[in-house]
Scaffold this motif. Structure first.
Motif, short mmCIF file in Angstrom:
data_model
loop_
_atom_site.label_atom_id
_atom_site.label_comp_id
_atom_site.label_asym_id
_atom_site.label_seq_id
_atom_site.Cartn_x
_atom_site.Cartn_y
_atom_site.Cartn_z
N LEU A 212 0.82 -1.22 0.00
CA LEU A 212 0.00 0.00 0.00
C LEU A 212 0.85 1.26 0.00
O LEU A 212 0.59 2.19 -0.77
N LEU A 213 1.87 1.31 0.84
CA LEU A 213 2.58 2.56 1.09
C LEU A 213 3.96 2.65 0.46
O LEU A 213 4.48 3.76 0.25
N VAL A 214 4.58 1.51 0.17
CA VAL A 214 5.97 1.54 -0.29
C VAL A 214 6.10 1.17 -1.77
O VAL A 214 6.59 1.95 -2.58
N ALA A 215 5.67 -0.03 -2.12
CA ALA A 215 5.90 -0.54 -3.48
C ALA A 215 4.61 -1.15 -4.03
O ALA A 215 4.16 -2.18 -3.51
N PRO A 216 4.01 -0.56 -5.03
CA PRO A 216 2.81 -1.14 -5.62
C PRO A 216 3.08 -2.54 -6.16
O PRO A 216 4.02 -2.76 -6.92
N ARG A 217 2.24 -3.50 -5.72
CA ARG A 217 2.42 -4.91 -6.09
C ARG A 217 3.82 -5.39 -5.73
O ARG A 217 4.42 -6.22 -6.43
N GLY A 218 4.37 -4.87 -4.64
CA GLY A 218 5.75 -5.14 -4.28
C GLY A 218 6.01 -6.59 -3.92
O GLY A 218 7.01 -7.16 -4.36
N TRP A 219 5.14 -7.19 -3.11
CA TRP A 219 5.41 -8.55 -2.66
C TRP A 219 5.26 -9.55 -3.79
O TRP A 219 6.21 -10.25 -4.15
N CYS A 220 4.07 -9.65 -4.36
CA CYS A 220 3.83 -10.66 -5.39
C CYS A 220 4.63 -10.40 -6.66
O CYS A 220 5.11 -11.32 -7.30
N GLY A 221 4.77 -9.13 -7.02
CA GLY A 221 5.39 -8.80 -8.29
C GLY A 221 6.90 -8.71 -8.27
O GLY A 221 7.54 -8.78 -9.32
N HIS A 222 7.51 -8.57 -7.06
CA HIS A 222 8.94 -8.32 -7.03
C HIS A 222 9.72 -9.11 -5.99
O HIS A 222 10.94 -9.17 -6.07
N LEU A 223 9.04 -9.69 -5.00
CA LEU A 223 9.78 -10.31 -3.91
C LEU A 223 9.49 -11.80 -3.71
O LEU A 223 10.41 -12.55 -3.38
N CYS A 224 8.27 -12.24 -3.86
CA CYS A 224 7.88 -13.59 -3.46
C CYS A 224 8.66 -14.67 -4.23
O CYS A 224 8.48 -14.80 -5.45
N PRO A 225 9.49 -15.46 -3.57
CA PRO A 225 10.24 -16.52 -4.27
C PRO A 225 9.34 -17.64 -4.77
O PRO A 225 9.65 -18.29 -5.77
N GLN A 226 8.22 -17.86 -4.09
CA GLN A 226 7.28 -18.89 -4.55
C GLN A 226 6.66 -18.48 -5.88
O GLN A 226 6.50 -19.30 -6.79
N GLY A 227 6.35 -17.18 -6.03
CA GLY A 227 5.84 -16.69 -7.30
C GLY A 227 6.88 -16.81 -8.39
O GLY A 227 6.56 -17.12 -9.55
N ALA A 228 8.16 -16.58 -8.04
CA ALA A 228 9.23 -16.74 -9.02
C ALA A 228 9.33 -18.18 -9.50
O ALA A 228 9.54 -18.45 -10.69
N PHE A 229 9.17 -19.13 -8.57
CA PHE A 229 9.21 -20.56 -8.94
C PHE A 229 8.09 -20.89 -9.91
O PHE A 229 8.32 -21.53 -10.95
N TYR A 230 6.86 -20.45 -9.59
CA TYR A 230 5.74 -20.75 -10.47
C TYR A 230 5.83 -19.99 -11.79
O TYR A 230 5.28 -20.42 -12.80
N GLY A 231 6.53 -18.85 -11.78
CA GLY A 231 6.76 -18.13 -13.02
C GLY A 231 7.60 -18.93 -13.99
O GLY A 231 7.43 -18.84 -15.21
N LEU A 232 8.53 -19.72 -13.47
CA LEU A 232 9.34 -20.59 -14.33
C LEU A 232 8.46 -21.62 -15.04
O LEU A 232 8.64 -21.91 -16.22
N LEU A 233 7.49 -22.16 -14.30
CA LEU A 233 6.55 -23.11 -14.92
C LEU A 233 5.68 -22.40 -15.95
O LEU A 233 5.32 -22.98 -16.98
N GLY A 234 5.36 -21.15 -15.66
CA GLY A 234 4.45 -20.40 -16.52
C GLY A 234 4.97 -20.13 -17.91
O GLY A 234 4.21 -19.76 -18.81
N ARG A 235 6.27 -20.32 -18.13
CA ARG A 235 6.84 -20.04 -19.45
C ARG A 235 6.40 -21.05 -20.51
O ARG A 235 6.45 -20.77 -21.71
N VAL A 236 5.99 -22.24 -20.06
CA VAL A 236 5.67 -23.29 -21.04
C VAL A 236 4.23 -23.78 -20.94
O VAL A 236 3.86 -24.75 -21.59
N THR A 237 3.41 -23.11 -20.15
CA THR A 237 2.06 -23.60 -19.91
C THR A 237 1.14 -23.41 -21.11
O THR A 237 1.36 -22.57 -21.98
N LEU A 238 0.07 -24.18 -21.12
CA LEU A 238 -0.88 -24.20 -22.24
C LEU A 238 -1.83 -23.01 -22.23
O LEU A 238 -2.05 -22.35 -23.24
#
Length: 310
Positions: A212-238
């Protein structure tokens, strides 16, 4: 909001370039108003409502046991057993176990394989937008940020979460344990609903205030390592989002305002670096909000093999 301009604070019309500039600065307080007028409220919120049904429904299945004694699903989002038969395991957890030098139990491997196959089919970041309970917190922060007209912020580099993903795996290897799971907001949020918030309340609240106050979409969009892991899968998804009707775009910027990963839209919508309308970036969460808020029906959810424009 249309390309013809919108009403300014003094009652005059703002030119389209001003509207687009304001949208880029993050001051679109109510994106989707044109879509509501064109499609009706329900159609303009269809994918959002389905996501909320999915998120709360999954939480309800997990909480029915400890809260009401109805054990449909046992465990948590990291590892669970449905109807005492179907094992499901987070493949990110499996990756940490391997990094820590531990061979998972057979049931965990089977469950991890099932979940991995599912997300390889429908979209890796689908976990973030349709399953993860922390998304409820970050979406609320994004909504309030728009309503309050908060602009700017100190946003980490987009590669930060990839570095954190590597650090999590290195920490597991160095400690021989699932070190990340002790502080993982997803796991802590889930445990807090069962056992009471405590420290988890502070972490979840901290994520809300950070977004809210520091970084818009900061956690999910820039920090969460779990999101980064699933982003790797997302490169080849249907499953994919397509700007199939991009010729009808009026540059209202509502899709950019609501998208949790707005950088994925431009190549498909504006043909930057590609000649087809598919969003192929693995960071796309397939949340469907761009479909909802577009009054011109530019976007649709399709497959990676459908590159046609309409």
């Amino acid at each position: 909001m249309s390309a013809q301009g919108t009403v300014g604070a003094s009652g005059g019309k703002l030119p389209p370039t001003s509207v687009r500039g304001a949208a880029r600065r993050g001051v679109v307080a109510r994106p989707g108003r044109e879509a509501v007028e064109a499609k009706g409220w329900l159609q303009a919120h269809k994918w959002l409502l389905l996501r909320r049904l999915s998120q709360f429904g999954i939480l309800a299945l997990f909480l029915a046991g400890p809260w009401f004694g109805i054990w449909i699903v046992k465990g948590n989002l990291s590892s669970s057993l449905t109807l005492d038969t179907l094992p499901l395991t987070d493949p990110f957890l499996i990756a940490q176990q391997f990094a820590a030098g531990h061979w998972p139990y057979r049931e965990a491997l089977v469950g991890g394989g099932i979940v991995l196959a599912f997300y390889l089919l429908v979209g890796g970041r689908l976990f973030c937008s349709w399953v993860c309970p922390v998304n409820l917190v970050t979406d609320a922060a994004a909504w309030l940020r728009r309503r309050l007209g908060l602009k700017g912020g100190k946003v980490p580099a987009g590669s930060t979460r990839s570095w954190l993903l590597g650090f999590v795996l290195l920490a597991a290897a160095a400690t021989g344990s699932l070190a990340w799971e002790w502080v993982n907001p997803v796991s802590m949020f889930h445990r807090a609903l069962i056992f009471g918030f405590g420290l988890a309340w502070g972490i979840v609240g901290g994520i809300f205030l950070y977004d809210l106050l520091v970084a818009p979409r900061g956690w999910c969009g820039h920090l969460c390592p779990q999101g980064a892991f699933y982003g790797l899968l997302g490169r080849v998804t249907l499953l994919r989002v397509s700007a199939a009707h991009r010729s009808a775009c009026n540059d209202c910027m509502d899709c950019f305002a609501v998208c949790p990963e707005p950088q994925v839209i431009r190549p498909a919508l504006k043909g930057v670096g590609q000649d087809h309308p598919l969003i192929l970036d693995g960071d796309c969460t397939t949340c469907g909000r761009c479909v909802d808020v577009c009054g011109k029906d530019v976007f649709r959810i399709t497959t990676r093999f459908n590159r046609s424009e309409s």
